[in-house]
Design a protein around this motif. Structure first.
Motif, PDB file in Angstrom:
ATOM      1  N   LYS A 240       9.596  -7.485  -4.311  1.00  0.00           N
ATOM      2  CA  LYS A 240       9.678  -6.851  -2.996  1.00  0.00           C
ATOM      3  C   LYS A 240       9.343  -5.368  -3.052  1.00  0.00           C
ATOM      4  O   LYS A 240       9.362  -4.680  -2.036  1.00  0.00           O
ATOM      5  CB  LYS A 240      11.085  -7.034  -2.413  1.00  0.00           C
ATOM      6  N   GLU A 241       9.043  -4.861  -4.247  1.00  0.00           N
ATOM      7  CA  GLU A 241       8.744  -3.446  -4.417  1.00  0.00           C
ATOM      8  C   GLU A 241       7.262  -3.172  -4.156  1.00  0.00           C
ATOM      9  O   GLU A 241       6.403  -3.971  -4.540  1.00  0.00           O
ATOM     10  CB  GLU A 241       9.081  -2.993  -5.844  1.00  0.00           C
ATOM     11  N   PRO A 242       6.916  -2.031  -3.513  1.00  0.00           N
ATOM     12  CA  PRO A 242       5.500  -1.652  -3.376  1.00  0.00           C
ATOM     13  C   PRO A 242       4.922  -1.326  -4.750  1.00  0.00           C
ATOM     14  O   PRO A 242       5.600  -0.726  -5.597  1.00  0.00           O
ATOM     15  CB  PRO A 242       5.555  -0.413  -2.472  1.00  0.00           C
ATOM     16  N   ILE A 243       3.681  -1.737  -4.974  1.00  0.00           N
ATOM     17  CA  ILE A 243       3.034  -1.536  -6.276  1.00  0.00           C
ATOM     18  C   ILE A 243       1.903  -0.525  -6.129  1.00  0.00           C
ATOM     19  O   ILE A 243       1.054  -0.657  -5.256  1.00  0.00           O
ATOM     20  CB  ILE A 243       2.459  -2.860  -6.827  1.00  0.00           C
ATOM     21  N   ASP A 244       1.905   0.493  -6.980  1.00  0.00           N
ATOM     22  CA  ASP A 244       0.819   1.474  -7.017  1.00  0.00           C
ATOM     23  C   ASP A 244      -0.245   0.969  -7.994  1.00  0.00           C
ATOM     24  O   ASP A 244      -0.002   0.889  -9.200  1.00  0.00           O
ATOM     25  CB  ASP A 244       1.369   2.833  -7.462  1.00  0.00           C
TER      26      ASP A 244
ATOM     27  N   LYS B 124      -2.587   2.205  10.634  1.00  0.00           N
ATOM     28  CA  LYS B 124      -1.740   1.803   9.516  1.00  0.00           C
ATOM     29  C   LYS B 124      -2.489   1.993   8.201  1.00  0.00           C
ATOM     30  O   LYS B 124      -3.713   2.154   8.178  1.00  0.00           O
ATOM     31  CB  LYS B 124      -1.311   0.335   9.672  1.00  0.00           C
ATOM     32  N   LYS B 125      -1.737   1.946   7.103  1.00  0.00           N
ATOM     33  CA  LYS B 125      -2.335   2.095   5.775  1.00  0.00           C
ATOM     34  C   LYS B 125      -1.773   1.021   4.849  1.00  0.00           C
ATOM     35  O   LYS B 125      -0.701   0.466   5.101  1.00  0.00           O
ATOM     36  CB  LYS B 125      -2.045   3.491   5.215  1.00  0.00           C
ATOM     37  N   PRO B 126      -2.470   0.709   3.753  1.00  0.00           N
ATOM     38  CA  PRO B 126      -1.997  -0.320   2.822  1.00  0.00           C
ATOM     39  C   PRO B 126      -0.851   0.195   1.965  1.00  0.00           C
ATOM     40  O   PRO B 126      -0.778   1.396   1.657  1.00  0.00           O
ATOM     41  CB  PRO B 126      -3.233  -0.617   1.975  1.00  0.00           C
ATOM     42  N   ALA B 127       0.035  -0.716   1.578  1.00  0.00           N
ATOM     43  CA  ALA B 127       1.134  -0.349   0.689  1.00  0.00           C
ATOM     44  C   ALA B 127       1.086  -1.192  -0.590  1.00  0.00           C
ATOM     45  O   ALA B 127       1.148  -0.663  -1.687  1.00  0.00           O
ATOM     46  CB  ALA B 127       2.477  -0.536   1.395  1.00  0.00           C
ATOM     47  N   GLY B 128       0.935  -2.502  -0.427  1.00  0.00           N
ATOM     48  CA  GLY B 128       0.907  -3.393  -1.584  1.00  0.00           C
ATOM     49  C   GLY B 128       2.230  -4.109  -1.758  1.00  0.00           C
ATOM     50  O   GLY B 128       3.292  -3.477  -1.757  1.00  0.00           O
ATOM     51  N   CYS B 129       2.176  -5.429  -1.876  1.00  0.00           N
ATOM     52  CA  CYS B 129       3.385  -6.226  -2.083  1.00  0.00           C
ATOM     53  C   CYS B 129       3.011  -7.503  -2.820  1.00  0.00           C
ATOM     54  O   CYS B 129       1.845  -7.736  -3.137  1.00  0.00           O
ATOM     55  CB  CYS B 129       4.060  -6.550  -0.741  1.00  0.00           C
ATOM     56  N   GLU B 130       4.010  -8.334  -3.075  1.00  0.00           N
ATOM     57  CA  GLU B 130       3.778  -9.581  -3.795  1.00  0.00           C
ATOM     58  C   GLU B 130       2.854 -10.526  -3.031  1.00  0.00           C
ATOM     59  O   GLU B 130       2.051 -11.242  -3.604  1.00  0.00           O
ATOM     60  CB  GLU B 130       5.131 -10.244  -4.070  1.00  0.00           C
ATOM     61  N   LYS B 131       2.933 -10.496  -1.705  1.00  0.00           N
ATOM     62  CA  LYS B 131       2.139 -11.398  -0.867  1.00  0.00           C
ATOM     63  C   LYS B 131       0.639 -11.137  -1.013  1.00  0.00           C
ATOM     64  O   LYS B 131      -0.175 -12.060  -0.953  1.00  0.00           O
ATOM     65  CB  LYS B 131       2.535 -11.241   0.605  1.00  0.00           C
TER      66      LYS B 131
ATOM     67  N   GLY C 131      -0.373  -6.801  -4.460  1.00  0.00           N
ATOM     68  CA  GLY C 131      -0.306  -5.362  -4.669  1.00  0.00           C
ATOM     69  C   GLY C 131      -1.503  -4.599  -4.168  1.00  0.00           C
ATOM     70  O   GLY C 131      -1.594  -3.381  -4.343  1.00  0.00           O
ATOM     71  N   ILE C 132      -2.444  -5.277  -3.515  1.00  0.00           N
ATOM     72  CA  ILE C 132      -3.676  -4.620  -3.058  1.00  0.00           C
ATOM     73  C   ILE C 132      -3.460  -3.911  -1.722  1.00  0.00           C
ATOM     74  O   ILE C 132      -4.021  -2.855  -1.455  1.00  0.00           O
ATOM     75  CB  ILE C 132      -4.825  -5.644  -2.934  1.00  0.00           C
ATOM     76  N   GLY C 133      -2.665  -4.507  -0.852  1.00  0.00           N
ATOM     77  CA  GLY C 133      -2.443  -3.932   0.471  1.00  0.00           C
ATOM     78  C   GLY C 133      -3.339  -4.543   1.537  1.00  0.00           C
ATOM     79  O   GLY C 133      -3.186  -4.240   2.721  1.00  0.00           O
ATOM     80  N   TYR C 134      -4.270  -5.385   1.111  1.00  0.00           N
ATOM     81  CA  TYR C 134      -5.189  -6.043   2.046  1.00  0.00           C
ATOM     82  C   TYR C 134      -5.173  -7.546   1.790  1.00  0.00           C
ATOM     83  O   TYR C 134      -4.921  -7.995   0.667  1.00  0.00           O
ATOM     84  CB  TYR C 134      -6.618  -5.530   1.863  1.00  0.00           C
ATOM     85  N   SER C 135      -5.463  -8.308   2.837  1.00  0.00           N
ATOM     86  CA  SER C 135      -5.541  -9.761   2.686  1.00  0.00           C
ATOM     87  C   SER C 135      -6.527 -10.328   3.709  1.00  0.00           C
ATOM     88  O   SER C 135      -6.275 -10.306   4.911  1.00  0.00           O
ATOM     89  CB  SER C 135      -4.160 -10.392   2.897  1.00  0.00           C
TER      90      SER C 135
END
Length: 563
Positions: free
Chosen positions: A70-74, A482-489, A492-496
């Motif tokens: 659940k943590e944002p990934i850089d 809005k801007k990307p953050a990155g998550c497990e879903k 970690g890219i921030g885009y889908s």
């Protein structure tokens, strides 16, 4: 009550209700006899799980236990330590701030590991505890399910066979390690929605990258010793000449995964360190999307539906390779596909199968080219013709004549925008009066990445883009940037996924008159803008203002100049 400083692991386990006195006593007896760590004994006995042990150790030694999924990934942090090291140590870097690297670990007591990390990165290490399965999942997600490929390829040849993906053409030696490697590379690419797989020989190893949503991302490195067998295996199942490595080759294979068939086009190119291989993945499945699903806004949707129901004329879609032109053509064909229409396509290759439409593929070896195919199609009593691409004057002239003699023709061109397509046709020696008489509209398009709906964050308007944004949106309060953050879903890219942006040049009487004067593309564009045409940049900014994509993505795709 036991003082916190003197509390032992067993005390914490009992407090948390994970063991009872009897279970703890039995485990302590085993520890006395074997000298094993108490936690290991309880795990072996099935009393607690490894994740429960790690969580208790974190409490005991005052180390945070984090749900890293659940943590944002850089993404930049992931480049600090090699995937091989991350896999070996079972750690995952989360963030870095003021020279301190936050790393998720499975053993919060491994001081030697922290020293190794500090030595390798040159940074202070702040460890946090995390569940082993979460670390494994994120390692797989960010570096591909084959991040541990060196172990996989060294398995005994009688090991578990990889049944995930099967080549429909090729030999049956499915036990060979290199076969498993190729299968896994392709199945990973399909699962990650990659459009292309790049296998690139480097000086010391082989790099594998996937193009996901239009952007390349490295997945793994294959040992150099496997380079030749890896390339040979791909060439064998693609019906290419494995003895020839000095010239480029093209091949094709079919694979199946999860009951779906995929057509994979393969290209080899001699490189300084071997042969570079690129695999283009095409899903052989029924087309089930429409114009709205690919990002066409309501107003443009009405325009395109009106155009595609015209009885004759040419509709051109323009853009670079990978901009979604073919998908848009298929959506238009679906709109007019009924039993009253004879629709025939000429493609290279057939990317989607549509029931009720007669689809044919170019075959250069048999002399069945776009121009030659068009002549034969016109003898088949067509109502609507879709030509994959207008590449030469011969195909262009036949398409124009077909439009002028009562057929609707859909095709593509490779140009940067709608107005430059007119100039491209003129450069191909198509007479301006024929263009103005036959062309109904020219649509330029691109694809922008969509923000992940689970982790996108509110974004302010950057000062270097404020002027251009304020020109389009008088009231910025209605914008939802809005801007990307990155998550497990989203890995970690921030885009889908991706969506389309469109620029539609309608052939109005004024535009037709302008074309007759043999203008340059800027004259056509100026007139079209006065008549209400929306540019690709304006379309992209609208997508960003509605929160569908980011301003950085608008800059990347439409080349907005930052001030």
């Amino acid at each position: 009550m036991t003082d916190k400083k003197t509390k032992r692991l067993g005390d914490y386990l009992i407090e948390e209700g994970l063991v009872d006195e009897g279970q703890l006593s039995a485990a302590l007896d085993t520890q006395s006899a074997t000298n094993q760590p108490l936690g290991e004994i309880l795990i072996e006995q099935g009393v607690i799980s490894q994740t429960q042990l790690i969580r208790i150790l974190a409490i005991q030694y005052n180390i945070p236990f984090v749900d890293i999924e659940k943590e944002p990934i850089d993404e930049n942090v992931l480049k600090i330590i090699s995937p091989e090291k991350l896999k070996k140590w079972k750690v995952f870097p989360l963030s870095i701030k003021d020279g301190v690297l936050v790393v998720a670990v499975t053993n919060p007591l491994d001081v030697t590991l922290f020293q190794e990390l500090r030595y390798l990165t040159g940074k202070k290490i702040n460890p946090v505890a995390a569940a082993p399965e979460s670390i494994e999942k994120l390692l797989s997600l960010h570096f591909g399910a084959i991040y541990d490929i060196e172990e996989a390829i060294c398995e005994d040849e009688h090991g578990e066979e990889n049944k995930e993906i099967s080549a429909l053409h090729g030999d049956d030696d499915d036990e060979a390690p290199v076969v498993k490697l190729v299968q896994t590379i392709m199945s990973d690419g399909i699962k990650m929605r990659a459009s292309d797989i790049h296998i690139e020989p480097q000086k010391k190893d082989v790099r594998v990258r996937y193009r996901i949503d239009g952007v390349l991302k490295e997945s793994l490195r294959v040992p150099k010793k496997l380079q030749n067998t890896l390339v040979s295996r791909i060439k064998i199942i693609s019906s290419m000449d494995i003895a020839e490595s000095r010239r480029p080759q093209d091949g094709r294979m079919q694979v199946s995964l999860d009951k779906k068939n995929y057509d994979i086009r393969v290209s080899s190119l001699p490189d300084a360190f071997g042969e570079k291989i690129v695999l283009r993945i095409l899903a052989k499945e029924e087309m089930n999307i429409d114009l709205a699903a690919i990002g066409v806004e309501r107003k443009d949707d009405e325009t395109l539906k009106r155009l595609v129901h015209m009885p004759y004329g040419i509709i051109l879609i323009t853009g670079p390779t990978g901009s979604g032109k073919s998908t848009s053509l298929y959506c238009m064909l679906k709109e007019v596909n009924d039993e009253s229409q004879n629709i025939v396509t000429l493609e290279d290759p057939i990317e989607y199968e549509i029931d009720g439409i007669n689809q044919t593929a170019v075959n250069k070896l048999a002399g069945y080219t776009f121009a030659n195919g068009m002549r034969h199609i016109l003898r088949q009593d067509p109502d609507i013709i879709m030509v994959g691409e207008i590449r030469d004057i011969e195909t262009a002239e036949i398409a124009v004549q077909a439009a002028l003699t009562g057929h609707l023709v859909l095709s593509t061109l490779h140009t940067n925008n709608a107005s430059s397509s007119v100039i491209r046709l003129i450069d191909m020696k198509v007479e301006p009066f024929l263009i103005s008489s036959s062309v109904l509209a020219i649509i330029a398009q691109r694809l922008v990445r969509k923000l992940c709906p689970y982790c996108a964050q509110k974004a302010d308007v950057p000062e270097d883009l404020r002027e251009i944004i304020e020109k389009q949106f008088k009231d910025l309060s209605v914008c939802n940037f809005k801007k990307p953050a990155g998550c497990e879903k989203c890995g970690g890219i921030g885009y889908s996924g991706r969506t389309g942006i469109f620029e539609i040049l309608n052939m109005t009487p004024e535009i037709k008159e302008c074309i007759m004067k043999n203008p340059d593309e800027h004259e056509i564009e100026r007139l079209a803008l006065l008549q209400g045409m929306r540019t690709l940049q304006q379309s992209a900014l609208e997508k960003a203002a509605s929160g569908q994509t980011s301003l950085d993505e608008v800059v990347r795709v439409t080349f907005v100049k930052r001030i």
